[in-house]
Scaffold this motif. Structure first.
Motif, PDB file in Angstrom:
ATOM      1  N   ASP A 219      -3.877   5.363   7.233  1.00 22.89           N
ATOM      2  CA  ASP A 219      -4.753   5.362   6.066  1.00 22.89           C
ATOM      3  C   ASP A 219      -4.051   5.888   4.817  1.00 22.89           C
ATOM      4  OD1 ASP A 219      -4.475   7.919   6.962  1.00 22.89           O
ATOM      5  OD2 ASP A 219      -6.590   8.470   6.755  1.00 22.89           O
ATOM      6  N   ALA A 220      -2.711   6.032   4.885  1.00 24.95           N
ATOM      7  CA  ALA A 220      -1.980   6.616   3.759  1.00 24.95           C
ATOM      8  C   ALA A 220      -1.504   5.540   2.804  1.00 24.95           C
ATOM      9  CB  ALA A 220      -0.781   7.424   4.270  1.00 24.95           C
ATOM     10  N   ALA A 221      -1.337   5.946   1.554  1.00 24.00           N
ATOM     11  CA  ALA A 221      -0.756   5.046   0.570  1.00 24.00           C
ATOM     12  C   ALA A 221       0.748   4.950   0.817  1.00 24.00           C
ATOM     13  CB  ALA A 221      -1.040   5.566  -0.836  1.00 24.00           C
ATOM     14  N   GLY A 222       1.366   3.939   0.227  1.00 26.06           N
ATOM     15  CA  GLY A 222       2.807   3.790   0.341  1.00 26.06           C
ATOM     16  C   GLY A 222       3.256   2.883   1.469  1.00 26.06           C
ATOM     17  N   TRP A 223       2.310   2.314   2.227  1.00 27.06           N
ATOM     18  CA  TRP A 223       2.700   1.476   3.360  1.00 27.06           C
ATOM     19  C   TRP A 223       3.436   0.213   2.909  1.00 27.06           C
ATOM     20  CZ3 TRP A 223       0.811  -3.401   3.113  1.00 27.06           C
ATOM     21  CH2 TRP A 223      -0.352  -3.616   2.364  1.00 27.06           C
TER      22      TRP A 223
ATOM     23  N   ALA B 208       2.238  -4.234  10.259  1.00 31.63           N
ATOM     24  CA  ALA B 208       1.399  -5.438  10.293  1.00 31.63           C
ATOM     25  C   ALA B 208       0.867  -5.761   8.904  1.00 31.63           C
ATOM     26  CB  ALA B 208       0.254  -5.238  11.279  1.00 31.63           C
ATOM     27  N   ARG B 209       0.459  -4.744   8.188  1.00 27.80           N
ATOM     28  CA  ARG B 209      -0.008  -4.953   6.817  1.00 27.80           C
ATOM     29  C   ARG B 209       1.127  -5.473   5.936  1.00 27.80           C
ATOM     30  NH1 ARG B 209      -3.312   0.749   5.925  1.00 27.80           N
ATOM     31  NH2 ARG B 209      -5.355   0.040   6.690  1.00 27.80           N
ATOM     32  N   GLY B 210       2.320  -4.896   6.104  1.00 24.67           N
ATOM     33  CA  GLY B 210       3.449  -5.321   5.285  1.00 24.67           C
ATOM     34  C   GLY B 210       3.839  -6.762   5.538  1.00 24.67           C
TER      35      GLY B 210
ATOM     36  N   ALA C  43      11.262  11.608   3.545  1.00 25.83           N
ATOM     37  CA  ALA C  43      10.054  12.328   3.959  1.00 25.83           C
ATOM     38  C   ALA C  43       8.927  11.381   4.343  1.00 25.83           C
ATOM     39  CB  ALA C  43       9.602  13.259   2.834  1.00 25.83           C
ATOM     40  N   ASP C  44       8.869  10.200   3.713  1.00 17.71           N
ATOM     41  CA  ASP C  44       7.808   9.242   4.000  1.00 17.71           C
ATOM     42  C   ASP C  44       8.263   8.240   5.061  1.00 17.71           C
ATOM     43  OD1 ASP C  44       9.699   8.039   2.426  1.00 17.71           O
ATOM     44  OD2 ASP C  44       8.273   6.894   1.223  1.00 17.71           O
TER      45      ASP C  44
ATOM     46  N   SER D   7       7.061  -0.581   4.351  1.00 18.31           N
ATOM     47  CA  SER D   7       7.284  -1.739   5.220  1.00 18.31           C
ATOM     48  C   SER D   7       8.418  -2.614   4.693  1.00 18.31           C
ATOM     49  CB  SER D   7       6.001  -2.563   5.352  1.00 18.31           C
ATOM     50  OG  SER D   7       5.589  -3.095   4.102  1.00 18.31           O
ATOM     51  N   VAL D   8       8.548  -2.726   3.380  1.00 20.86           N
ATOM     52  CA  VAL D   8       9.667  -3.478   2.813  1.00 20.86           C
ATOM     53  C   VAL D   8      10.990  -2.792   3.161  1.00 20.86           C
ATOM     54  CG1 VAL D   8      10.780  -4.182   0.655  1.00 20.86           C
ATOM     55  CG2 VAL D   8       8.329  -4.526   0.963  1.00 20.86           C
ATOM     56  N   ARG D   9      11.018  -1.480   3.061  1.00 17.24           N
ATOM     57  CA  ARG D   9      12.233  -0.739   3.409  1.00 17.24           C
ATOM     58  C   ARG D   9      12.565  -0.912   4.889  1.00 17.24           C
ATOM     59  NH1 ARG D   9      11.945   5.271   1.670  1.00 17.24           N
ATOM     60  NH2 ARG D   9      12.313   4.335  -0.375  1.00 17.24           N
ATOM     61  N   MET D  10      11.558  -0.906   5.746  1.00 13.31           N
ATOM     62  CA  MET D  10      11.793  -1.148   7.160  1.00 13.31           C
ATOM     63  C   MET D  10      12.343  -2.555   7.381  1.00 13.31           C
ATOM     64  SD  MET D  10      11.256   1.474   9.143  1.00 13.31           S
ATOM     65  CE  MET D  10      10.907   0.796  10.759  1.00 13.31           C
ATOM     66  N   GLY D  11      11.847  -3.510   6.598  1.00 18.59           N
ATOM     67  CA  GLY D  11      12.385  -4.853   6.688  1.00 18.59           C
ATOM     68  C   GLY D  11      13.858  -4.909   6.332  1.00 18.59           C
TER      69      GLY D  11
END
Length: 245
Positions: free
Chosen positions: A142-146, A180-182, A135-136, A150-154
């Protein structure tokens, strides 16, 4: 062989295959590098497992450097899937199901999809169903959980290659700031392998024409100077090629 020794053998073989792929990407490796990896291995089973671990990155020299896909390489990749077949059931996305099988299912989908595209027939004999996304799948800016996302995307960075497109890529397109933040967070934490994987998505987004909140080029070069190991070196080399596109 016990489980720990087996895991070590798989990781060492995957690192060796990553070195071969990096050499091929740079034009320094001969033809049929995947088949050569299997044929020269002391443990052929670990070599076949390495193909599944490296995933679609075995095709990086083909889709990024224009190297031909050797028929023996295509056969070796198909053999890895027949000798170590994916499960028949499509894993549920986390948190409904465990993350490991879900990630592996996505990597398998990427490998089989590219094999099908590049061979036109050989890959069609293999099947790797595409899992669903959690779901995420794409957090708002501006959401939490980024950070976790981002680690999962990595962990799915092997999908960041030309010739592949799907829901994971759409999620990356929707959240460049989170990526970018991740990547920046991983660099600040000196977790350069994770930074190299996430930066691949930024490089892929740039090649896809997505406007980024930072310049991916200097970030990739910085990671390349500090990251050690065969897999981060391959990730960085792939990012450079994607940026050059």
């Amino acid at each position: 062989m016990n489980q720990d020794r087996s895991r070590t053998a798989y990781q060492e073989s995957a690192a060796g295959l990553a070195r071969r792929a990096l050499g091929a990407l740079r034009g320094a490796e001969g033809t049929a590098m995947v088949a050569a990896h299997v044929e020269s291995a002391q443990d052929p089973g670990a070599a076949l497992a390495a193909i599944r671990i490296l995933g679609a990155d075995t095709f990086a020299p083909v889709v990024l450097a224009g190297a031909p896909l050797h028929p023996e390489d295509a056969a070796a990749i198909a053999l890895a899937f027949s000798a170590l077949p994916p499960g028949r059931d499509v894993p549920l996305p986390p948190p409904a199901g465990p993350e490991g099988p879900w990630l592996m299912a996505w990597r398998d989908w990427g490998t089989v999809t590219l094999l099908t595209v590049l061979t036109g027939r050989g890959g069609a004999r293999l099947t790797a169903p595409r899992p669903a996304l959690p779901a995420d799948a794409a957090p708002a800016d501006d959401a939490a959980g980024w950070a976790e996302w981002s680690v999962r995307m990595g962990q799915l960075s092997t999908l960041a290659l030309p010739g592949l497109d799907g829901p994971v890529h759409d999620a990356a397109r929707r959240s460049p700031l989170a990526l970018a933040r991740g990547a920046t967070r991983a660099v600040l934490r000196r977790d350069y392998p994770t930074a190299a994987r996430i930066a691949r998505w930024l490089a892929w987004l740039r090649s896809d024409g997505v406007r980024l909140p930072l310049d991916a080029g200097p970030l990739v070069e910085h990671i390349g100077l500090l990251a050690g190991g065969d897999r981060p070196a391959l990730d960085t080399a792939i990012s450079r090629r994607l940026i050059a596109l």
